[in-house]
Design a protein around this motif. Structure first.
Motif, PDB file in Angstrom:
ATOM      1  N   ALA A  54       0.828  -1.207   0.000  1.00 29.04           N
ATOM      2  CA  ALA A  54       0.000   0.000   0.000  1.00 29.04           C
ATOM      3  C   ALA A  54       0.860   1.253   0.000  1.00 29.04           C
ATOM      4  CB  ALA A  54      -0.911   0.009   1.231  1.00 29.04           C
ATOM      5  N   GLU A  55       0.622   2.103  -0.994  1.00 27.42           N
ATOM      6  CA  GLU A  55       1.286   3.414  -1.011  1.00 27.42           C
ATOM      7  C   GLU A  55       0.458   4.338  -0.120  1.00 27.42           C
ATOM      8  OE1 GLU A  55       1.821   7.381  -2.010  1.00 27.42           O
ATOM      9  OE2 GLU A  55       0.622   6.546  -3.620  1.00 27.42           O
ATOM     10  N   THR A  56       1.062   4.755   0.996  1.00 26.94           N
ATOM     11  CA  THR A  56       0.320   5.528   2.006  1.00 26.94           C
ATOM     12  C   THR A  56       1.045   6.823   2.363  1.00 26.94           C
ATOM     13  OG1 THR A  56       1.449   4.169   3.663  1.00 26.94           O
ATOM     14  CG2 THR A  56      -0.790   3.522   3.093  1.00 26.94           C
ATOM     15  N   LEU A  57       1.914   7.297   1.486  1.00 29.76           N
ATOM     16  CA  LEU A  57       2.699   8.482   1.828  1.00 29.76           C
ATOM     17  C   LEU A  57       1.796   9.704   1.922  1.00 29.76           C
ATOM     18  CD1 LEU A  57       5.808   7.761  -0.360  1.00 29.76           C
ATOM     19  CD2 LEU A  57       5.536   7.417   2.076  1.00 29.76           C
ATOM     20  N   GLY A  58       2.093  10.546   2.912  1.00 28.41           N
ATOM     21  CA  GLY A  58       1.274  11.733   3.116  1.00 28.41           C
ATOM     22  C   GLY A  58       0.106  11.463   4.047  1.00 28.41           C
ATOM     23  N   CYS A  59      -0.084  10.207   4.453  1.00 29.51           N
ATOM     24  CA  CYS A  59      -1.159   9.870   5.392  1.00 29.51           C
ATOM     25  C   CYS A  59      -0.723  10.157   6.820  1.00 29.51           C
ATOM     26  CB  CYS A  59      -1.448   8.375   5.363  1.00 29.51           C
ATOM     27  SG  CYS A  59      -2.037   7.765   3.840  1.00 29.51           S
ATOM     28  N   THR A  60      -1.702  10.290   7.691  1.00 21.62           N
ATOM     29  CA  THR A  60      -1.396  10.265   9.125  1.00 21.62           C
ATOM     30  C   THR A  60      -1.093   8.807   9.481  1.00 21.62           C
ATOM     31  OG1 THR A  60      -3.674   9.787   9.763  1.00 21.62           O
ATOM     32  CG2 THR A  60      -3.073  12.119   9.536  1.00 21.62           C
ATOM     33  N   ALA A  61      -0.467   8.612  10.635  1.00 21.62           N
ATOM     34  CA  ALA A  61      -0.167   7.235  11.061  1.00 21.62           C
ATOM     35  C   ALA A  61      -1.453   6.434  11.215  1.00 21.62           C
ATOM     36  CB  ALA A  61       0.613   7.269  12.374  1.00 21.62           C
ATOM     37  N   ASP A  62      -2.543   7.094  11.669  1.00 20.68           N
ATOM     38  CA  ASP A  62      -3.818   6.382  11.835  1.00 20.68           C
ATOM     39  C   ASP A  62      -4.404   5.959  10.494  1.00 20.68           C
ATOM     40  OD1 ASP A  62      -4.175   6.237  14.638  1.00 20.68           O
ATOM     41  OD2 ASP A  62      -4.531   8.385  14.681  1.00 20.68           O
TER      42      ASP A  62
ATOM     43  N   TRP B 246      12.293  11.120   5.050  1.00 22.15           N
ATOM     44  CA  TRP B 246      12.238  12.518   5.498  1.00 22.15           C
ATOM     45  C   TRP B 246      12.702  12.698   6.950  1.00 22.15           C
ATOM     46  CZ3 TRP B 246       8.657  10.305   2.212  1.00 22.15           C
ATOM     47  CH2 TRP B 246       8.628  10.848   0.917  1.00 22.15           C
ATOM     48  N   TRP B 247      13.206  11.632   7.560  1.00 29.52           N
ATOM     49  CA  TRP B 247      13.640  11.746   8.950  1.00 29.52           C
ATOM     50  C   TRP B 247      15.013  12.407   9.017  1.00 29.52           C
ATOM     51  CZ3 TRP B 247      16.147   7.960  12.755  1.00 29.52           C
ATOM     52  CH2 TRP B 247      15.849   8.317  14.079  1.00 29.52           C
ATOM     53  N   ASP B 248      15.193  13.289   9.994  1.00 23.55           N
ATOM     54  CA  ASP B 248      16.483  13.981  10.154  1.00 23.55           C
ATOM     55  C   ASP B 248      17.359  13.293  11.201  1.00 23.55           C
ATOM     56  OD1 ASP B 248      15.148  14.556  12.493  1.00 23.55           O
ATOM     57  OD2 ASP B 248      15.313  16.733  12.323  1.00 23.55           O
ATOM     58  N   PHE B 249      17.022  12.046  11.566  1.00 19.64           N
ATOM     59  CA  PHE B 249      17.726  11.261  12.588  1.00 19.64           C
ATOM     60  C   PHE B 249      17.505  11.810  14.000  1.00 19.64           C
ATOM     61  CE2 PHE B 249      20.678  10.422   8.874  1.00 19.64           C
ATOM     62  CZ  PHE B 249      20.247   9.117   8.664  1.00 19.64           C
ATOM     63  N   ASN B 250      16.566  12.765  14.157  1.00 17.94           N
ATOM     64  CA  ASN B 250      16.355  13.372  15.477  1.00 17.94           C
ATOM     65  C   ASN B 250      14.906  13.317  15.972  1.00 17.94           C
ATOM     66  OD1 ASN B 250      19.079  14.315  16.037  1.00 17.94           O
ATOM     67  ND2 ASN B 250      18.785  15.707  14.318  1.00 17.94           N
ATOM     68  N   GLY B 251      13.950  13.731  15.145  1.00 18.22           N
ATOM     69  CA  GLY B 251      12.562  13.877  15.617  1.00 18.22           C
ATOM     70  C   GLY B 251      11.968  12.582  16.139  1.00 18.22           C
ATOM     71  N   ALA B 252      10.973  12.717  17.020  1.00 17.16           N
ATOM     72  CA  ALA B 252      10.335  11.535  17.626  1.00 17.16           C
ATOM     73  C   ALA B 252       9.299  10.902  16.688  1.00 17.16           C
ATOM     74  CB  ALA B 252       9.660  11.927  18.939  1.00 17.16           C
ATOM     75  N   TRP B 253       8.871  11.643  15.660  1.00 18.02           N
ATOM     76  CA  TRP B 253       7.703  11.199  14.879  1.00 18.02           C
ATOM     77  C   TRP B 253       7.909   9.867  14.162  1.00 18.02           C
ATOM     78  CZ3 TRP B 253       8.377  10.437   9.685  1.00 18.02           C
ATOM     79  CH2 TRP B 253       9.432  11.108   9.057  1.00 18.02           C
ATOM     80  N   LEU B 254       9.122   9.600  13.665  1.00 19.16           N
ATOM     81  CA  LEU B 254       9.313   8.369  12.886  1.00 19.16           C
ATOM     82  C   LEU B 254       9.093   7.135  13.764  1.00 19.16           C
ATOM     83  CD1 LEU B 254      10.062   7.071  10.130  1.00 19.16           C
ATOM     84  CD2 LEU B 254      12.395   6.885  11.008  1.00 19.16           C
ATOM     85  N   MET B 255       9.658   7.182  14.961  1.00 24.40           N
ATOM     86  CA  MET B 255       9.494   6.034  15.879  1.00 24.40           C
ATOM     87  C   MET B 255       8.026   5.874  16.288  1.00 24.40           C
ATOM     88  SD  MET B 255      12.098   4.352  16.193  1.00 24.40           S
ATOM     89  CE  MET B 255      13.590   4.631  15.318  1.00 24.40           C
TER      90      MET B 255
END
Length: 426
Positions: free
Chosen positions: A197-205, A224-233
Protein backbone atom coordinates in the motif's frame (compact mmCIF):
# COMPACT_ATOMS: atom_id res chain seq x y z
CA UNK A 1 11.45 -7.33 0.49
CA UNK A 2 14.57 -5.82 -1.04
CA UNK A 3 13.12 -3.85 -3.95
CA UNK A 4 14.72 -2.26 -7.00
CA UNK A 5 12.44 0.20 -8.80
CA UNK A 6 13.02 -0.02 -12.54
CA UNK A 7 11.46 3.18 -13.94
CA UNK A 8 10.11 2.07 -17.34
CA UNK A 9 10.51 5.39 -19.17
CA UNK A 10 14.24 5.40 -18.32
CA UNK A 11 14.73 1.69 -19.05
CA UNK A 12 12.93 1.84 -22.39
CA UNK A 13 11.24 -1.02 -24.27
CA UNK A 14 10.60 -4.35 -22.52
CA UNK A 15 13.34 -6.07 -24.51
CA UNK A 16 15.97 -3.82 -22.92
CA UNK A 17 15.11 -4.60 -19.30
CA UNK A 18 17.34 -7.67 -18.86
CA UNK A 19 20.65 -5.87 -18.03
CA UNK A 20 18.85 -3.89 -15.32
CA UNK A 21 17.32 -7.06 -13.87
CA UNK A 22 20.76 -8.69 -13.87
CA UNK A 23 22.37 -5.73 -12.09
CA UNK A 24 19.59 -5.71 -9.47
CA UNK A 25 19.95 -9.47 -8.89
CA UNK A 26 23.75 -9.10 -8.57
CA UNK A 27 23.24 -6.47 -5.85
CA UNK A 28 21.00 -8.83 -3.88
CA UNK A 29 17.58 -7.38 -4.65
CA UNK A 30 14.79 -9.94 -4.70
CA UNK A 31 11.90 -7.83 -6.03
CA UNK A 32 11.63 -5.43 -8.95
CA UNK A 33 8.98 -2.70 -8.87
CA UNK A 34 7.87 -1.28 -12.23
CA UNK A 35 5.79 1.91 -12.49
CA UNK A 36 2.63 1.67 -14.64
CA UNK A 37 3.09 -0.08 -18.00
CA UNK A 38 -0.42 0.46 -19.39
CA UNK A 39 -1.35 2.92 -22.13
CA UNK A 40 -1.46 6.53 -20.89
CA UNK A 41 -3.95 9.20 -21.93
CA UNK A 42 -3.37 12.59 -23.56
CA UNK A 43 -1.07 13.90 -20.80
CA UNK A 44 1.38 11.04 -21.35
CA UNK A 45 1.71 10.49 -17.58
CA UNK A 46 2.37 6.90 -16.53
CA UNK A 47 -0.25 7.41 -13.80
CA UNK A 48 -2.98 8.61 -16.20
CA UNK A 49 -4.10 5.31 -17.75
CA UNK A 50 -6.45 5.52 -20.73
CA UNK A 51 -6.62 1.79 -21.49
CA UNK A 52 -5.90 -0.78 -18.77
CA UNK A 53 -5.67 -3.66 -21.27
CA UNK A 54 -3.15 -2.13 -23.67
CA UNK A 55 0.53 -1.52 -22.99
CA UNK A 56 2.33 1.81 -23.22
CA UNK A 57 3.52 2.22 -26.86
CA UNK A 58 6.79 3.75 -25.58
CA UNK A 59 7.65 0.39 -24.00
CA UNK A 60 6.90 -1.73 -27.06
CA UNK A 61 9.51 -2.56 -29.68
CA UNK A 62 7.75 -2.01 -33.06
CA UNK A 63 10.38 -4.15 -34.83
CA UNK A 64 9.84 -7.20 -32.63
CA UNK A 65 8.02 -10.21 -34.07
CA UNK A 66 6.36 -10.64 -30.68
CA UNK A 67 3.07 -8.95 -29.76
CA UNK A 68 3.29 -6.27 -27.00
CA UNK A 69 1.92 -8.74 -24.41
CA UNK A 70 4.42 -11.39 -25.50
CA UNK A 71 7.27 -8.86 -25.25
CA UNK A 72 6.53 -8.03 -21.61
CA UNK A 73 5.94 -11.71 -20.76
CA UNK A 74 9.39 -12.53 -22.16
CA UNK A 75 10.98 -9.74 -20.08
CA UNK A 76 9.27 -10.93 -16.89
CA UNK A 77 10.30 -14.53 -17.60
CA UNK A 78 13.92 -13.30 -17.70
CA UNK A 79 13.50 -11.72 -14.26
CA UNK A 80 12.05 -14.98 -12.99
CA UNK A 81 15.10 -16.92 -14.20
CA UNK A 82 17.30 -14.52 -12.24
CA UNK A 83 15.33 -15.25 -9.06
CA UNK A 84 13.51 -11.92 -9.14
CA UNK A 85 9.80 -11.35 -8.56
CA UNK A 86 8.29 -8.33 -10.29
CA UNK A 87 5.52 -6.06 -8.99
CA UNK A 88 3.79 -3.31 -10.92
CA UNK A 89 1.89 -0.17 -9.99
CA UNK A 90 -1.84 -0.77 -9.64
CA UNK A 91 -3.63 2.51 -10.38
CA UNK A 92 -7.35 2.08 -9.67
CA UNK A 93 -8.08 5.21 -7.69
CA UNK A 94 -8.38 7.17 -10.95
CA UNK A 95 -7.90 6.79 -14.70
CA UNK A 96 -7.13 9.18 -17.57
CA UNK A 97 -9.76 11.90 -18.02
CA UNK A 98 -9.94 11.04 -21.73
CA UNK A 99 -10.68 7.36 -21.07
CA UNK A 100 -13.73 5.83 -22.79
CA UNK A 101 -14.71 4.57 -19.33
CA UNK A 102 -15.88 8.07 -18.34
CA UNK A 103 -18.49 7.92 -21.13
CA UNK A 104 -19.31 4.20 -21.02
CA UNK A 105 -19.68 4.01 -17.22
CA UNK A 106 -20.38 7.47 -15.78
CA UNK A 107 -21.72 5.79 -12.62
CA UNK A 108 -18.18 4.60 -11.82
CA UNK A 109 -16.92 8.19 -11.36
CA UNK A 110 -17.33 11.00 -8.88
CA UNK A 111 -19.40 13.56 -10.81
CA UNK A 112 -18.92 17.32 -10.76
CA UNK A 113 -20.90 19.74 -12.94
CA UNK A 114 -22.09 16.91 -15.17
CA UNK A 115 -18.72 15.27 -15.86
CA UNK A 116 -16.17 13.10 -14.06
CA UNK A 117 -14.41 14.94 -11.23
CA UNK A 118 -10.65 15.44 -11.10
CA UNK A 119 -8.77 14.22 -8.02
CA UNK A 120 -6.98 16.90 -6.00
CA UNK A 121 -4.87 17.38 -2.90
CA UNK A 122 -4.04 20.27 -0.59
CA UNK A 123 -0.45 21.46 -0.50
CA UNK A 124 0.47 24.28 1.89
CA UNK A 125 -3.13 25.49 1.89
CA UNK A 126 -3.42 25.45 -1.92
CA UNK A 127 -5.66 23.09 -3.86
CA UNK A 128 -3.67 21.12 -6.47
CA UNK A 129 -5.95 19.56 -9.12
CA UNK A 130 -4.87 16.80 -11.54
CA UNK A 131 -6.74 17.85 -14.68
CA UNK A 132 -5.65 14.78 -16.67
CA UNK A 133 -7.29 12.36 -14.22
CA UNK A 134 -10.87 11.22 -13.54
CA UNK A 135 -11.70 10.02 -10.03
CA UNK A 136 -13.33 6.61 -9.58
CA UNK A 137 -16.22 6.58 -7.08
CA UNK A 138 -15.45 3.38 -5.17
CA UNK A 139 -17.29 4.64 -2.09
CA UNK A 140 -20.69 5.66 -3.48
CA UNK A 141 -20.99 4.41 -7.07
CA UNK A 142 -24.47 3.20 -8.01
CA UNK A 143 -22.66 0.36 -9.82
CA UNK A 144 -20.12 -0.64 -7.17
CA UNK A 145 -20.13 -4.27 -8.29
CA UNK A 146 -19.43 -3.35 -11.92
CA UNK A 147 -16.51 -1.13 -10.90
CA UNK A 148 -15.16 -3.80 -8.56
CA UNK A 149 -15.34 -6.52 -11.25
CA UNK A 150 -13.49 -4.22 -13.66
CA UNK A 151 -10.69 -3.65 -11.12
CA UNK A 152 -10.49 -7.41 -10.54
CA UNK A 153 -10.05 -7.94 -14.31
CA UNK A 154 -7.22 -5.35 -14.38
CA UNK A 155 -5.38 -7.23 -11.61
CA UNK A 156 -5.92 -10.57 -13.31
CA UNK A 157 -4.63 -9.21 -16.66
CA UNK A 158 -1.43 -7.98 -15.00
CA UNK A 159 -0.93 -11.28 -13.15
CA UNK A 160 -1.33 -13.19 -16.43
CA UNK A 161 1.41 -11.04 -17.99
CA UNK A 162 3.72 -12.41 -15.28
CA UNK A 163 3.65 -9.85 -12.46
CA UNK A 164 3.72 -11.32 -8.94
CA UNK A 165 2.60 -8.32 -6.90
CA UNK A 166 1.28 -4.78 -6.80
CA UNK A 167 2.24 -1.42 -5.36
CA UNK A 168 -1.23 0.00 -4.88
CA UNK A 169 -1.11 3.67 -5.80
CA UNK A 170 -2.91 6.08 -3.42
CA UNK A 171 -4.23 3.00 -1.56
CA UNK A 172 -5.58 5.04 1.35
CA UNK A 173 -8.06 6.78 -1.00
CA UNK A 174 -9.96 3.55 -1.69
CA UNK A 175 -12.15 2.13 1.12
CA UNK A 176 -10.50 -0.64 3.12
CA UNK A 177 -13.38 -3.10 2.61
CA UNK A 178 -12.86 -2.93 -1.17
CA UNK A 179 -9.13 -3.65 -0.82
CA UNK A 180 -9.95 -6.42 1.65
CA UNK A 181 -12.27 -8.12 -0.82
CA UNK A 182 -9.93 -7.66 -3.80
CA UNK A 183 -6.91 -9.01 -1.93
CA UNK A 184 -8.88 -11.94 -0.52
CA UNK A 185 -10.48 -12.94 -3.84
CA UNK A 186 -7.29 -12.57 -5.88
CA UNK A 187 -5.39 -14.72 -3.39
CA UNK A 188 -7.99 -17.47 -3.62
CA UNK A 189 -6.91 -17.91 -7.24
CA UNK A 190 -3.32 -16.56 -7.06
CA UNK A 191 -2.25 -17.36 -3.47
CA UNK A 192 1.23 -15.81 -3.48
CA UNK A 193 0.29 -12.38 -4.86
CA UNK A 194 1.87 -9.52 -2.88
CA UNK A 195 0.04 -6.26 -2.20
CA UNK A 196 1.88 -3.15 -1.00
CA UNK A 197 0.00 0.00 0.00
CA UNK A 198 1.29 3.41 -1.01
CA UNK A 199 0.32 5.53 2.01
CA UNK A 200 2.70 8.48 1.83
CA UNK A 201 1.27 11.73 3.12
CA UNK A 202 -1.16 9.87 5.39
CA UNK A 203 -1.40 10.27 9.12
CA UNK A 204 -0.17 7.23 11.06
CA UNK A 205 -3.82 6.38 11.84
CA UNK A 206 -4.77 6.47 8.13
CA UNK A 207 -1.78 4.24 7.37
CA UNK A 208 -2.87 1.85 10.11
CA UNK A 209 -6.44 1.71 8.75
CA UNK A 210 -5.20 1.05 5.20
CA UNK A 211 -2.78 -1.64 6.36
CA UNK A 212 -5.61 -3.49 8.12
CA UNK A 213 -7.21 -4.30 4.74
CA UNK A 214 -4.70 -7.14 4.34
CA UNK A 215 -1.69 -5.50 2.71
CA UNK A 216 1.67 -7.24 3.00
CA UNK A 217 3.59 -3.98 3.37
CA UNK A 218 3.10 -0.23 3.61
CA UNK A 219 5.69 2.42 2.72
CA UNK A 220 7.09 4.43 5.63
CA UNK A 221 8.35 8.03 5.69
CA UNK A 222 11.89 7.42 6.95
CA UNK A 223 13.27 9.23 3.87
CA UNK A 224 12.24 12.52 5.50
CA UNK A 225 13.64 11.75 8.95
CA UNK A 226 16.48 13.98 10.15
CA UNK A 227 17.73 11.26 12.59
CA UNK A 228 16.35 13.37 15.48
CA UNK A 229 12.56 13.88 15.62
CA UNK A 230 10.33 11.54 17.63
CA UNK A 231 7.70 11.20 14.88
CA UNK A 232 9.31 8.37 12.89
CA UNK A 233 9.49 6.03 15.88
CA UNK A 234 5.92 6.93 16.85
CA UNK A 235 4.69 6.12 13.32
CA UNK A 236 6.74 2.91 13.25
CA UNK A 237 5.41 1.65 16.59
CA UNK A 238 1.80 2.45 15.69
CA UNK A 239 1.79 0.43 12.47
CA UNK A 240 4.49 -2.22 12.95
CA UNK A 241 2.28 -4.97 14.40
CA UNK A 242 -0.26 -4.65 11.56
CA UNK A 243 1.98 -4.56 8.49
CA UNK A 244 5.72 -4.39 7.90
CA UNK A 245 7.00 -1.32 6.07
CA UNK A 246 9.35 -0.38 3.25
CA UNK A 247 11.94 2.39 3.66
CA UNK A 248 13.57 4.25 0.77
CA UNK A 249 16.30 6.92 0.63
CA UNK A 250 14.70 8.35 -2.54
CA UNK A 251 11.85 7.39 -4.88
CA UNK A 252 10.54 8.24 -8.33
CA UNK A 253 8.47 10.98 -6.63
CA UNK A 254 11.38 12.71 -4.88
CA UNK A 255 14.49 14.62 -5.86
CA UNK A 256 17.57 12.48 -6.37
CA UNK A 257 19.41 12.09 -3.05
CA UNK A 258 22.82 12.54 -4.74
CA UNK A 259 21.63 15.96 -5.91
CA UNK A 260 20.18 16.82 -2.47
CA UNK A 261 23.43 15.98 -0.65
CA UNK A 262 25.60 17.76 -3.26
CA UNK A 263 27.37 14.58 -4.35
CA UNK A 264 28.34 13.44 -0.83
CA UNK A 265 28.92 9.67 -1.10
CA UNK A 266 29.12 9.28 2.69
CA UNK A 267 25.56 10.64 2.94
CA UNK A 268 24.37 8.24 0.23
CA UNK A 269 25.81 5.25 2.09
CA UNK A 270 24.48 6.49 5.43
CA UNK A 271 20.93 6.85 4.05
CA UNK A 272 20.93 3.50 2.26
CA UNK A 273 22.24 1.62 5.28
CA UNK A 274 19.66 3.22 7.56
CA UNK A 275 16.80 2.59 5.11
CA UNK A 276 17.79 -1.05 4.63
CA UNK A 277 18.24 -1.92 8.31
CA UNK A 278 15.51 0.23 9.89
CA UNK A 279 12.44 -1.61 8.56
CA UNK A 280 11.47 -4.97 7.08
CA UNK A 281 11.62 -3.75 3.47
CA UNK A 282 13.80 -1.36 1.48
CA UNK A 283 13.58 0.13 -2.01
CA UNK A 284 15.74 2.26 -4.31
CA UNK A 285 14.98 3.57 -7.80
CA UNK A 286 17.22 2.79 -10.76
CA UNK A 287 20.23 5.10 -10.84
CA UNK A 288 20.55 5.53 -7.07
CA UNK A 289 23.50 3.13 -7.14
CA UNK A 290 25.27 5.40 -9.64
CA UNK A 291 24.51 8.74 -7.99
CA UNK A 292 22.18 9.94 -10.73
CA UNK A 293 21.19 13.59 -10.28
CA UNK A 294 18.20 14.10 -12.57
CA UNK A 295 14.80 13.52 -11.06
CA UNK A 296 12.63 10.87 -12.73
CA UNK A 297 9.57 12.32 -14.50
CA UNK A 298 6.33 10.41 -15.12
CA UNK A 299 5.83 12.14 -18.51
CA UNK A 300 9.16 13.35 -19.86
CA UNK A 301 11.86 10.84 -18.83
CA UNK A 302 13.38 8.85 -21.71
CA UNK A 303 16.22 6.28 -22.11
CA UNK A 304 18.41 9.15 -23.42
CA UNK A 305 18.29 10.61 -19.86
CA UNK A 306 20.52 7.75 -18.64
CA UNK A 307 23.47 9.46 -16.91
CA UNK A 308 27.14 8.65 -16.73
CA UNK A 309 27.78 7.28 -13.21
CA UNK A 310 28.68 10.03 -10.72
CA UNK A 311 29.46 7.39 -8.08
CA UNK A 312 29.46 3.61 -7.83
CA UNK A 313 27.67 2.35 -4.73
CA UNK A 314 26.94 -1.14 -6.12
CA UNK A 315 29.42 -2.95 -3.86
CA UNK A 316 28.24 -1.12 -0.73
CA UNK A 317 24.56 -1.80 -1.54
CA UNK A 318 25.37 -5.48 -2.22
CA UNK A 319 27.07 -5.79 1.19
CA UNK A 320 24.22 -4.07 3.06
CA UNK A 321 21.63 -6.26 1.29
CA UNK A 322 23.61 -9.36 2.31
CA UNK A 323 23.56 -8.20 5.98
CA UNK A 324 19.81 -7.66 5.71
CA UNK A 325 19.27 -11.13 4.27
CA UNK A 326 21.46 -12.83 6.85
CA UNK A 327 19.88 -11.48 10.07
CA UNK A 328 16.18 -11.83 10.87
CA UNK A 329 16.28 -8.72 13.04
CA UNK A 330 16.62 -6.64 9.85
CA UNK A 331 13.76 -8.43 8.04
CA UNK A 332 10.90 -7.61 10.38
CA UNK A 333 9.25 -4.67 12.12
CA UNK A 334 10.62 -5.44 15.55
CA UNK A 335 10.92 -3.59 18.87
CA UNK A 336 13.21 -0.65 18.01
CA UNK A 337 14.44 2.13 20.28
CA UNK A 338 16.66 5.17 19.87
CA UNK A 339 18.90 5.12 22.94
CA UNK A 340 20.11 8.32 24.62
CA UNK A 341 23.70 9.31 23.88
CA UNK A 342 25.59 12.43 24.95
CA UNK A 343 26.82 13.35 21.46
CA UNK A 344 23.72 14.58 19.54
CA UNK A 345 25.50 13.85 16.23
CA UNK A 346 25.49 10.10 16.89
CA UNK A 347 22.44 7.84 16.58
CA UNK A 348 22.39 4.74 18.78
CA UNK A 349 19.55 2.41 17.79
CA UNK A 350 18.69 -0.90 19.41
CA UNK A 351 16.60 -3.58 17.68
CA UNK A 352 15.40 -6.93 18.99
CA UNK A 353 13.77 -9.59 16.84
CA UNK A 354 10.41 -10.75 18.15
CA UNK A 355 10.69 -13.97 16.10
CA UNK A 356 14.22 -15.12 16.85
CA UNK A 357 16.97 -14.47 19.41
CA UNK A 358 18.63 -11.84 17.17
CA UNK A 359 19.46 -8.46 18.64
CA UNK A 360 21.20 -5.55 16.91
CA UNK A 361 22.89 -2.29 17.78
CA UNK A 362 23.43 0.41 15.15
CA UNK A 363 25.80 3.26 15.95
CA UNK A 364 25.57 5.85 13.17
CA UNK A 365 27.34 9.15 12.60
CA UNK A 366 24.47 11.47 11.60
CA UNK A 367 27.00 13.97 10.24
CA UNK A 368 28.06 13.08 6.66
CA UNK A 369 30.71 15.84 6.64
CA UNK A 370 32.70 15.44 9.87
CA UNK A 371 34.16 12.79 12.14
CA UNK A 372 32.30 12.24 15.43
CA UNK A 373 33.76 10.65 18.54
CA UNK A 374 31.94 7.75 20.21
CA UNK A 375 32.83 6.32 23.62
CA UNK A 376 31.18 3.64 25.76
CA UNK A 377 32.64 2.03 28.87
CA UNK A 378 30.89 -1.20 27.87
CA UNK A 379 28.73 -1.65 24.75
CA UNK A 380 27.09 -4.58 26.52
CA UNK A 381 25.05 -2.14 28.62
CA UNK A 382 23.12 -1.13 25.48
CA UNK A 383 21.82 -4.65 24.83
CA UNK A 384 19.86 -7.33 26.68
CA UNK A 385 21.88 -10.29 25.43
CA UNK A 386 24.50 -12.00 27.50
CA UNK A 387 26.36 -13.11 24.38
CA UNK A 388 29.06 -10.80 22.98
CA UNK A 389 28.34 -8.41 20.12
CA UNK A 390 29.72 -9.22 16.69
CA UNK A 391 30.61 -6.45 14.24
CA UNK A 392 29.00 -7.10 10.82
CA UNK A 393 29.37 -3.53 9.51
CA UNK A 394 29.57 -3.16 5.69
CA UNK A 395 32.79 -1.15 6.01
CA UNK A 396 35.65 -1.01 8.56
CA UNK A 397 34.32 -3.96 10.61
CA UNK A 398 36.29 -4.83 13.77
CA UNK A 399 37.63 -8.29 14.48
CA UNK A 400 36.72 -7.94 18.14
CA UNK A 401 34.94 -5.28 20.18
CA UNK A 402 37.09 -3.77 22.92
CA UNK A 403 36.08 -2.59 26.40
CA UNK A 404 36.00 0.34 26.78
CA UNK A 405 34.89 1.11 23.23
CA UNK A 406 36.34 4.29 21.80
CA UNK A 407 36.13 5.25 18.12
CA UNK A 408 36.33 8.27 15.86
CA UNK A 409 33.48 7.62 13.40
CA UNK A 410 34.15 8.73 9.84
CA UNK A 411 31.56 11.04 8.20
CA UNK A 412 28.26 9.14 7.89
CA UNK A 413 29.86 5.88 9.06
CA UNK A 414 27.80 3.27 10.88
CA UNK A 415 28.66 0.28 13.02
CA UNK A 416 26.22 -2.60 12.68
CA UNK A 417 26.52 -5.11 15.52
CA UNK A 418 24.51 -8.25 16.16
CA UNK A 419 24.19 -10.70 18.99
CA UNK A 420 21.86 -13.39 20.27
CA UNK A 421 19.71 -13.29 23.40
CA UNK A 422 19.11 -16.25 25.68
CA UNK A 423 15.35 -15.67 25.70
CA UNK A 424 12.79 -14.18 23.33
CA UNK A 425 11.33 -10.85 24.54
CA UNK A 426 7.90 -10.96 26.19
Amino acid sequence: MIIYNLFPLLAGPFGKWEPHFKRAADMGFDWIFINPVQKPGYSGSLYSIVDYFQLNPLLVDPDSKLSPDQQIKAALATADKLGLKVMVDLVINHCAFDSELTRQHPAWFVQENGSAAHPFCMEDGHKVVWGDLALFNHQHSSDQEGLYRYCYQIVEYLLELGFKGFRCDAAYQIPGHIWGRLIREIRQKYPDTAFLAETLGCTADQTKQTAQAGFDYVFNSSKWWDFNGAWLMEQYQLVREIAPSVSFPESHDTERLFQEVNGNEAAMKQHYLFSALFSAGVMIPVGFEYGFRHRLHVVNTRPSDWEQPNADLCEFITTVNAIKRQYTVFQEECPTTVLPYQNPNILVMWKASAKTHDEALIILNKDPHNHQYFYAENLGTYIQAGAPLMDVSPEYAMEYIPRPFSYDLRPGQAFVMVTSRDHLPH
